[in-house]
Design an enzyme around this catalytic site. Structure first.
Site, mmCIF file in Angstrom:
data_model
loop_
_atom_site.group_PDB
_atom_site.id
_atom_site.type_symbol
_atom_site.label_atom_id
_atom_site.label_comp_id
_atom_site.label_asym_id
_atom_site.label_seq_id
_atom_site.Cartn_x
_atom_site.Cartn_y
_atom_site.Cartn_z
ATOM 1 N N GLU A 25 0.705 -1.136 0.133
ATOM 2 C CA GLU A 25 -0.055 0.081 0.129
ATOM 3 C C GLU A 25 0.813 1.240 -0.047
ATOM 4 O O GLU A 25 1.416 1.371 0.904
ATOM 5 C CB GLU A 25 -0.903 0.171 1.333
ATOM 6 C CG GLU A 25 -1.493 1.345 1.437
ATOM 7 C CD GLU A 25 -2.469 1.233 2.742
ATOM 8 O OE1 GLU A 25 -2.900 2.161 3.013
ATOM 9 O OE2 GLU A 25 -2.448 0.434 3.657
ATOM 10 N N ASP A 36 -4.335 -0.402 9.806
ATOM 11 C CA ASP A 36 -5.610 0.390 10.216
ATOM 12 C C ASP A 36 -6.629 0.117 9.555
ATOM 13 O O ASP A 36 -6.785 -0.863 8.675
ATOM 14 C CB ASP A 36 -4.945 1.868 10.267
ATOM 15 C CG ASP A 36 -4.622 2.144 8.798
ATOM 16 O OD1 ASP A 36 -4.816 1.355 7.714
ATOM 17 O OD2 ASP A 36 -4.040 3.250 8.526
ATOM 18 N N ASP A 81 -8.111 1.829 6.890
ATOM 19 C CA ASP A 81 -7.776 2.073 5.513
ATOM 20 C C ASP A 81 -6.829 0.585 4.799
ATOM 21 O O ASP A 81 -7.267 0.076 3.833
ATOM 22 C CB ASP A 81 -6.903 3.211 5.190
ATOM 23 C CG ASP A 81 -7.791 4.452 4.957
ATOM 24 O OD1 ASP A 81 -9.149 4.304 5.046
ATOM 25 O OD2 ASP A 81 -7.329 5.724 5.227
ATOM 26 N N ASP A 92 -1.407 -1.013 5.699
ATOM 27 C CA ASP A 92 -1.235 -0.795 6.988
ATOM 28 C C ASP A 92 -2.139 -1.457 8.197
ATOM 29 O O ASP A 92 -3.268 -1.945 7.472
ATOM 30 C CB ASP A 92 -1.505 0.692 7.149
ATOM 31 C CG ASP A 92 -0.456 1.633 6.375
ATOM 32 O OD1 ASP A 92 0.665 1.025 5.878
ATOM 33 O OD2 ASP A 92 -0.736 2.818 5.810
#
Length: 656
Positions: free
Chosen positions: A439, A514, A516, A512
């Protein structure tokens, strides 16, 4: 001096000994799947009683001591002495390989277990097993135990303990089997309640009206401890369940049923406004994930009958070509189940039916019943909607074909999607090579610097790919990020997919830790599931697990992958430490990214598997479909993308 090899070196193993020595040959593995395979073997015996009309109720209990119990109200396992072996029938079934009542059609017309090894395998791989048989107004019991011979020290699996017991009179009927898997054999020792629940629900849908009770005594909440599965609508209810979070074109699924030459066929069909096709097929209650002759017969009949109908109503003119089968199946969800006398399974996972006689039987049944449905005046509105949807699908198919051609020419001329993106590896052995789909450019830069370029390639995603669940194929192919992935992998897509061209045998999604990052993982997994499913079923797709926290005390460094692990680390190291929370992969320097996430010696990867295709498709619809409320409810109840109780924090060496 070379040792001589002669007949004295040839070992002859008893059947039960052979099972203990090579358990993978009988149950596939000694991990999660193998452990649950034991339970399925006993459950399938109960289901065979029900599907042949001898039982109406089945129960499964997961006990707190790690054992499992399966009971039914069928005929009870035979207890009289076998005419040739001179021992009780229950002992024969649970101690002799290739022994059972399913080799002909006298006891079971249709059965999922045809080799007579299931019960004896469960016994051989258990510490103990107890069978209770309720028949002829008498309660019988036989106990088996795995023990060590005190003289020879040889392990004796599944030995009869005390012979057949007669415990008194009873009005009960049926069989109860309780067993404790041997923890010296299995890497995992605890049954997963959700896995068991999903399989029992599926079996209840496939066996109309049968009541299946499930109790997990390990669950503290009494309201969640017990569940009952019973569906009077059978596979029609199953299709509704699978499409619960989609928008259906026909509220009431199309139901087709018939028999021909001892083959029974049932199909439930519902259309939605989706663009993908989902056909889930079963033979004698066994999922056939690789299809087979029954699916071939279904598709052939379906395509012919609908093309004939389209011409009959004038949607296709005389000069028009017939539509392709995939056009008529766009947005279709179908559960197809057949009962076959002697099923022959083929394929990598024995998940494909090979019986040649089944295709014409299914084709004839579906052809006749579907034609009757289409001729019924009450069904004309939905039938015409299906044809209109198929015509739209045909136009999209032509557009996708052109998009493929454009993409192919673009790739040949300039490999535009990969210029400045893919950092390939130098290794030429695809089975050793890895592709990290990363990403963002920042994380991609760290990954490129930190990797081992001999076998690790890096493909950064500069933007968020499309949600493939909501787009037709031509739109997917027009997305630059997906084109990059397709080109990098070298396997094509959909009908052009060929796994033999795969350049990397580990495809690792690295995003990541998280929300997203979780969304990107979901988007990529949706794409692989819908258009390159063989990468998932073949075990090529992985998720990299970057840590959320770095905790340092002096020269000692610890990494934690979620808040639970962080608390455990903090408790271990005491006070006087510094704590860093990583907001993204880009915050890690190349050395840290290598140490925690990319080094094969100490990283943590999660392999993406597909145990239940129907349930996977349903969850993808919940997470990636148009309806917001089911997604919110599911995420609130289940989602924690960085939590797994099997993962433990470790120190300097990195991830486990």
């Amino acid at each position: 001096m070379q040792r001589q090899y002669d007949s004295r070196d040839i070992q002859v193993l008893d059947g039960m000994d052979a099972i203990r020595m090579r358990p993978g040959m009988y149950i596939g593995s000694t991990g999660h799947r193998g452990l649950h395979h034991l339970l399925w073997e006993i459950v399938d015996n109960a289901i065979d009683e029900a599907s042949n009309g001898f039982a109406t109720q089945i129960g499964v209990i997961l006990h707190t001591d790690g054992s499992a119990c399966v009971w039914d109200n069928g005929r009870g396992v035979p207890v009289s002495n076998h005419p040739l072996l001179g021992i009780p029938g229950v002992e024969v079934i649970y101690t002799k390989l290739h022994a059972g009542g399913k080799f002909n059609q006298e006891n079971y017309s249709y059965s999922s277990g045809l080799h007579g090894v299931g019960a004896s395998v469960v016994n051989a791989l258990s510490k103990w097993l107890t069978v209770d048989s309720y028949r002829d107004y008498t309660h019988y019991r036989m106990e088996f135990v795995t023990q060590t011979d005190p003289k020879t020290k040889k392990l004796l699996p599944g030995q009869v303990k005390g012979g057949l017991q007669q415990l008194g009179g009873t009005r009960k009927k049926g069989t109860s089997v309780r067993f404790l898997p041997d923890d010296t054999v299995f890497e995992e020792h605890s049954f997963n309640g959700e896995t068991v629940s999903r399989r029992l629900r599926e079996l209840a849908y496939l066996n109309k009206g049968v009541r299946i009770e499930f109790s997990d005594e390990r669950v503290r909440d009494e309201d969640k401890r017990q569940r009952v599965f019973q569906y009077d609508g059978g596979i029609t209810d199953y299709v509704k369940y699978l499409n619960a979070n989609k928008t259906p074109l026909n509220e009431m699924p199309i139901y087709l049923e018939g028999s021909r030459d001892a083959t029974i066929c049932r199909a439930a069909i519902q259309y939605t406004d989706d663009y993908t096709e989902n056909v889930y097929s079963y033979v004698n209650n066994v999922l056939t994930g690789e299809g087979g002759t029954h699916e071939t017969g279904f598709r052939a009949a379906f395509t012919k009958v609908f093309n004939d109908y389209a011409r009959k109503i004038g949607a296709l003119k005389e000069k028009d070509n017939n539509l392709a089968g995939e056009d008529f199946r766009e947005g279709l969800t179908c559960v197809l189940t057949v009962m076959v006398v002697n099923p022959q399974f083929e394929g990598q996972t024995k998940g494909r039916l090979g019986n040649t006689e089944v295709r014409p039987a299914v084709e004839a049944i579906i052809g006749q019943r579907l034609a009757e449905y289409l001729d019924d005046l009450r069904n004309q509105e939905i039938c015409q909607k299906i044809v209109e949807k198929a015509l739209g699908a045909a136009r999209a198919r032509d557009a996708a074909k052109k998009a493929r051609e454009v993409a192919r020419q673009r790739d040949k001329s300039e490999t535009a999607p990969l210029v400045g993106k893919l950092s390939s590896c130098t290794g030429r052995k695809s089975e050793e090579n890895e592709l990290f789909i990363v990403e963002g450019d920042s994380a991609g830069g760290s990954a490129k610097q930190g990797r081992d370029r001999r076998f690790q390639a890096i493909l950064p995603l500069r933007g968020k790919p499309l949600n493939a669940e909501k787009k037709q194929l031509d739109k997917v192919l027009d997305n630059e990020e997906f084109r990059s992935i397709i080109t990098a992998l070298g396997v094509g897509i959909e009908k052009n997919f060929d796994v033999s061209g795969l350049k990397y045998h580990k495809v690792i999604i690295l995003s990541d830790a998280d929300q997203d990052g979780a969304h990107i993982r979901a988007i990529l997994l949706t794409f692989f599931y819908r258009y390159m499913r063989e990468l998932i079923t073949g075990g090529y797709i992985y998720i990299g697990m970057p840590p959320l926290y770095k905790l340092q005390k002096g020269d000692r460094i610890f990494y934690a992958y979620d808040d639970r692990q962080l608390k455990k680390v903090q408790k271990e190291v005491g006070s006087g430490f510094t704590l860093q929370r990583y907001k993204g992969l880009g915050e890690m320097n190349p050395d840290q990214l290598w140490q925690t996430t990319m080094d094969p010696a100490c990283r943590m990867l999660v392999q993406v598997t597909l145990d239940d295709a129907a349930e996977a498709g349903r969850i993808i619809t919940v997470l990636m479909g148009d309806k917001v409320e089911p997604r919110r409810e599911y995420i609130s109840a289940h989602a924690n993308f960085n939590r797994d109780d099997r993962f433990e924090p470790v120190s300097d060496e990195g991830g486990k």
